[in-house]
Design a protein around this motif. Structure first.
Motif, mmCIF file in Angstrom:
data_model
loop_
_atom_site.group_PDB
_atom_site.id
_atom_site.type_symbol
_atom_site.label_atom_id
_atom_site.label_comp_id
_atom_site.label_asym_id
_atom_site.label_seq_id
_atom_site.Cartn_x
_atom_site.Cartn_y
_atom_site.Cartn_z
ATOM 1 N N ALA A 274 -33.353 -32.823 -2.360
ATOM 2 C CA ALA A 274 -33.626 -34.192 -4.206
ATOM 3 C C ALA A 274 -34.706 -34.892 -3.807
ATOM 4 C CB ALA A 274 -32.283 -33.820 -3.926
ATOM 5 N N CYS A 275 -33.949 -35.592 -3.238
ATOM 6 C CA CYS A 275 -35.107 -36.974 -3.299
ATOM 7 C C CYS A 275 -36.569 -37.118 -2.839
ATOM 8 C CB CYS A 275 -34.282 -38.221 -2.614
ATOM 9 S SG CYS A 275 -32.134 -38.223 -3.296
ATOM 10 N N GLY A 276 -36.801 -36.109 -1.846
ATOM 11 C CA GLY A 276 -38.023 -36.245 -1.154
ATOM 12 C C GLY A 276 -37.834 -37.417 0.509
ATOM 13 N N PHE A 277 -36.965 -37.278 1.112
ATOM 14 C CA PHE A 277 -36.799 -37.143 2.372
ATOM 15 C C PHE A 277 -36.492 -36.951 3.141
ATOM 16 C CE2 PHE A 277 -34.322 -41.627 0.271
ATOM 17 C CZ PHE A 277 -35.480 -42.201 -0.924
ATOM 18 N N ALA A 278 -37.157 -38.042 4.736
ATOM 19 C CA ALA A 278 -36.764 -36.668 5.632
ATOM 20 C C ALA A 278 -34.626 -36.962 5.659
ATOM 21 C CB ALA A 278 -37.105 -37.545 6.846
ATOM 22 N N GLU A 279 -34.734 -35.832 6.425
ATOM 23 C CA GLU A 279 -33.448 -35.657 6.341
ATOM 24 C C GLU A 279 -32.157 -37.302 7.416
ATOM 25 O OE1 GLU A 279 -29.394 -33.196 7.859
ATOM 26 O OE2 GLU A 279 -31.408 -32.755 8.946
ATOM 27 N N ASP A 280 -33.599 -37.240 8.654
ATOM 28 C CA ASP A 280 -33.292 -38.482 9.124
ATOM 29 C C ASP A 280 -32.710 -39.870 8.451
ATOM 30 O OD1 ASP A 280 -35.262 -38.586 9.460
ATOM 31 O OD2 ASP A 280 -36.272 -39.119 11.376
ATOM 32 N N LYS A 281 -33.712 -40.277 7.789
ATOM 33 C CA LYS A 281 -33.302 -41.000 6.973
ATOM 34 C C LYS A 281 -32.890 -41.402 6.116
ATOM 35 C CE LYS A 281 -36.372 -43.864 4.030
ATOM 36 N NZ LYS A 281 -37.903 -44.299 3.062
ATOM 37 N N LEU A 282 -32.221 -40.399 5.783
ATOM 38 C CA LEU A 282 -30.799 -40.768 4.678
ATOM 39 C C LEU A 282 -29.659 -40.262 5.285
ATOM 40 C CD1 LEU A 282 -31.038 -40.142 1.829
ATOM 41 C CD2 LEU A 282 -29.641 -37.912 1.812
ATOM 42 N N GLN A 283 -29.670 -39.523 6.652
ATOM 43 C CA GLN A 283 -28.546 -39.660 7.140
ATOM 44 C C GLN A 283 -28.122 -40.626 8.093
ATOM 45 O OE1 GLN A 283 -25.781 -37.661 8.160
ATOM 46 N NE2 GLN A 283 -27.030 -35.154 8.304
ATOM 47 N N ASN A 284 -28.588 -41.701 8.221
ATOM 48 C CA ASN A 284 -29.190 -43.513 8.802
ATOM 49 C C ASN A 284 -28.568 -44.163 7.577
ATOM 50 O OD1 ASN A 284 -30.065 -42.411 11.508
ATOM 51 N ND2 ASN A 284 -32.040 -43.083 11.401
ATOM 52 N N TRP A 285 -29.606 -43.683 6.640
ATOM 53 C CA TRP A 285 -28.908 -44.898 5.459
ATOM 54 C C TRP A 285 -26.706 -44.950 4.886
ATOM 55 C CZ3 TRP A 285 -27.912 -42.924 0.119
ATOM 56 C CH2 TRP A 285 -27.950 -43.658 -0.473
ATOM 57 N N LEU A 286 -26.545 -43.127 5.282
ATOM 58 C CA LEU A 286 -25.395 -42.918 5.078
ATOM 59 C C LEU A 286 -24.313 -43.518 5.633
ATOM 60 C CD1 LEU A 286 -25.719 -39.077 3.437
ATOM 61 C CD2 LEU A 286 -25.303 -41.430 1.489
ATOM 62 N N LYS A 287 -24.914 -43.411 6.729
ATOM 63 C CA LYS A 287 -23.884 -44.128 8.348
ATOM 64 C C LYS A 287 -23.498 -45.078 8.071
ATOM 65 C CE LYS A 287 -24.557 -39.671 10.947
ATOM 66 N NZ LYS A 287 -25.685 -38.789 12.324
ATOM 67 N N SER A 288 -24.919 -46.082 7.929
ATOM 68 C CA SER A 288 -24.657 -47.092 8.007
ATOM 69 C C SER A 288 -24.946 -48.444 6.599
ATOM 70 C CB SER A 288 -25.177 -47.832 9.483
ATOM 71 O OG SER A 288 -25.188 -49.126 9.203
ATOM 72 N N ASP A 289 -23.751 -49.278 6.751
ATOM 73 C CA ASP A 289 -24.661 -50.243 5.921
ATOM 74 C C ASP A 289 -25.376 -51.234 6.119
ATOM 75 O OD1 ASP A 289 -22.433 -51.761 7.516
ATOM 76 O OD2 ASP A 289 -21.016 -51.967 5.691
ATOM 77 N N GLN A 290 -26.018 -51.308 7.595
ATOM 78 C CA GLN A 290 -26.840 -52.448 8.194
ATOM 79 C C GLN A 290 -27.612 -51.558 7.550
ATOM 80 O OE1 GLN A 290 -26.062 -55.397 9.401
ATOM 81 N NE2 GLN A 290 -23.950 -54.453 8.543
ATOM 82 N N GLN A 291 -28.225 -50.487 6.955
ATOM 83 C CA GLN A 291 -29.822 -49.476 6.429
ATOM 84 C C GLN A 291 -29.729 -50.268 5.322
ATOM 85 O OE1 GLN A 291 -31.609 -47.760 8.506
ATOM 86 N NE2 GLN A 291 -30.830 -48.393 10.579
ATOM 87 N N GLN A 292 -30.797 -50.362 4.606
ATOM 88 C CA GLN A 292 -30.933 -50.569 3.227
ATOM 89 C C GLN A 292 -32.482 -49.668 2.794
ATOM 90 O OE1 GLN A 292 -29.971 -54.429 0.970
ATOM 91 N NE2 GLN A 292 -30.818 -54.868 3.216
ATOM 92 N N LEU A 293 -32.377 -49.458 1.394
ATOM 93 C CA LEU A 293 -33.746 -48.213 1.431
ATOM 94 C C LEU A 293 -34.332 -49.527 0.520
ATOM 95 C CD1 LEU A 293 -31.259 -45.574 -0.433
ATOM 96 C CD2 LEU A 293 -33.334 -46.070 1.791
ATOM 97 N N ASP A 294 -36.068 -48.961 0.299
ATOM 98 C CA ASP A 294 -36.634 -50.345 -0.246
ATOM 99 C C ASP A 294 -36.287 -49.487 -2.437
ATOM 100 O OD1 ASP A 294 -38.005 -47.764 -1.159
ATOM 101 O OD2 ASP A 294 -39.333 -48.775 0.556
ATOM 102 N N LEU A 295 -36.706 -50.170 -3.528
ATOM 103 C CA LEU A 295 -36.191 -50.384 -4.470
ATOM 104 C C LEU A 295 -37.192 -48.832 -5.024
ATOM 105 C CD1 LEU A 295 -35.472 -52.011 -6.145
ATOM 106 C CD2 LEU A 295 -37.706 -52.670 -7.585
#
Length: 540
Positions: A274-295
């Motif tokens: 729905a966001c147009g992301f690769a699944e692994d990118k989203l999974q990594n972000w969901l799992k770790s608060d050290q990962q940040q998305l750009d604006l």
């Protein structure tokens, strides 16, 4: 303070300006202005992978909005000064004060793990290499960094806020001054630049306190004078006492994303699609608060999970601008994050802050960011501001929110809107209150709760009121807020209804919500034709 002071603000252009950076810029600006000195702006863009011109432009725009103009006629970009850095590094290499180090990433990690096994902190000290091994590395073109051969001794400096700061010889290590890509590190570039720009006072956040020892060692190696240092207290979230940062926005979005997956009975892959992301990118972000998305990626997730920007904690200067704060109120609030002007003084203009500011008044301990207090500051600022200042502020807010229906309004209409919204906290309040009046008739979206509670409740009592009052309004020859209010009041009395029982159904009919200015002012601004058309649509 007789001698003019030269300060600088040196942001990295990797994103929007954080309020902590804005406070640093403000304190440097005030210190320079207080003594008739200079305040310079430098762009520290040696991180080529993350630095962008767009971020530079946004930084300049944010600082201009705050009113913190720099004194250097041309911006200093570190990326354009490589020849100067290289000349200084080559001199250190020639003098034996720096050296090339050839460890790979894996070899460094092995050294760090060995230090962990030995239960000691990892320090890098010069490792003597045989000449033939160095020749082999050079023949292989093995990437090398350049490290400063930092003299092993005790270091200290007198911080103008924190007092004397010490570093023992046991904590000294040889740090990198040039990376494998040929770019200087922050530590090296900042020392060279500060010296060339004649910086007398370095005022920055406490996270840089220990970096100062590296900078002192470089100044001694290069024969440069030492500026005065002052490290500002950390800005903390009021609720949890943790350091305020850009991760707070990301945290709120991540929680909403997890809730969306749970409530919608979806999987992470569905959200990624729905966001147009690769699944692994989203999974990594969901799992770790050290990962940040750009604006941009944050906005994509927010659209899917139903978050608005106003739902996020304001962290960036642009957040406050977009939510309708006056820059003078924000500056006044930021100045008090760690600085005490004395005499229990709080409300100050920028000119008053300039006369009073001193590093002696800056606290050592962290300062809590109280959004309620900022809202109170802004409420007071808009209440005392002249009409032309409020109009300029509202137009600036709309320039940052071009999708707002109020962007269609004339200056005269905006002036009316401001007069109708007295007591507002920020321009977002004005927009929320008046936006329905500037929607086109066919753009009205009726909120189900408002329709159910106001129009349909009690066997459609509100709908019946609307049909009857529409006849009264249609017969009005003079369409002013006074005549409208008089007609509605007379109608309510004739029906033995409270005024709210008439005004609220009209409000829902013309805006789709239960929020608008006074009903007479709202209808006068909207116009008779649109008023009647919207009532007919609502009673459909």
């Amino acid at each position: 303070m007789n001698q003019p002071i030269i300060t600088r603000f040196a942001p990295s252009p990797t994103g929007f300006l954080h309020v902590g950076g804005a406070r640093t810029a403000l304190f440097n600006w005030l210190l320079a202005r207080r003594t008739g000195g200079k305040y310079f702006l430098r762009i520290e863009d040696t991180d080529l992978a993350r630095s962008t011109q767009q971020a530079v432009d946004q930084l300049l725009e944010d600082l201009k909005w705050l009113g913190l103009q720099h004194d250097n006629p041309e911006l200093v970009y570190q990326s354009k000064r490589l020849a100067i850095y290289d000349a200084n590094i080559d001199r250190l290499l020639t003098e034996g004060k720096a050296y090339r180090a050839y460890e790979t990433k894996e070899e460094l990690e092995a050294l760090q793990k060995q230090a962990e096994r030995d239960k000691r902190g990892f320090l890098y000290r010069r490792r003597e290499l045989a000449a033939d091994l160095v020749k082999q590395f050079e023949a292989e073109r093995r990437p090398a960094v350049v490290r400063l051969a930092m003299p092993v001794k005790d270091y200290s400096f007198d911080d103008q806020i924190l007092g004397e700061i010490k570093l023992s010889a046991a904590q000294v290590d040889d740090f990198v001054i040039r990376k494998t890509d040929g770019m200087p590190t922050y530590h090296f570039a900042v020392v060279v630049d500060d010296a060339e720009m004649g910086i007398t006072h370095v005022v920055r956040g406490q996270e840089h306190t220990l970096n100062t020892f590296k900078h002192i060692a470089l100044q001694e190696a290069l024969g440069l004078s030492r500026p005065s240092y002052a490290h500002l207290p950390v800005i903390l979230n009021r609720d949890d006492g943790k350091k305020m940062g850009k991760r707070d926005r990301d945290k709120k979005i991540r929680v909403a994303a997890h809730n969306w997956i749970k409530n919608q009975k979806k999987a992470a892959v569905d959200l990624a699609d729905a966001c147009g992301f690769a699944e692994d990118k989203l999974q990594n972000w969901l799992k770790s608060d050290q990962q940040q998305l750009d604006l941009g990626d944050q906005m994509a997730v927010m659209r899917v999970v139903g978050l608005r920007e106003t739902d996020l904690p304001e962290i960036l200067v642009h957040d406050f601008r977009k939510n309708g704060y006056l820059p003078e109120a924000l500056l006044n609030f930021l100045a008090l994050l760690g600085w005490n002007p004395g005499d229990n003084l709080e409300k100050m203009t920028l000119g008053e802050m300039t006369k009073l500011f001193s590093l002696e008044g800056v606290n050592k301990s962290g300062a809590k960011f109280d959004r309620d207090k900022l809202a109170a500051f802004n409420t007071a600022a808009v209440a005392s501001a002249p009409a032309d200042r409020l109009l300029a502020g509202l137009k600036d807010f709309l320039a940052c929110n071009p999708a707002s229906p109020l962007a269609r309004a004339t200056d005269e209409q905006l002036g009316q809107v401001l007069a109708m919204s007295s007591g507002f906290r920020n321009f977002r309040d004005v927009e929320d209150k008046c936006r329905g009046l500037f929607l086109r008739d066919d753009e009205i979206v009726y909120q189900p709760d408002a329709v159910e509670k106001v129009l349909k409740k009690n066997d459609g009592e509100g709908l019946a009121v609307l049909r009857d009052v529409a006849i009264v309004l249609d017969e009005l020859d003079v369409w002013t807020h006074e005549s409208i209010e008089a007609a509605i009041k007379q109608f309510a009395e004739s029906k033995q209804l409270g005024l709210g029982k008439v005004a609220q159904p009209i409000r829902v009919a013309i805006t789709g919500t239960t929020i608008s200015p006074s009903i007479g002012q709202s209808l006068a601004l909207l116009g008779k034709s649109s008023t009647l058309k919207r009532i007919r649509t609502a009673t459909g």
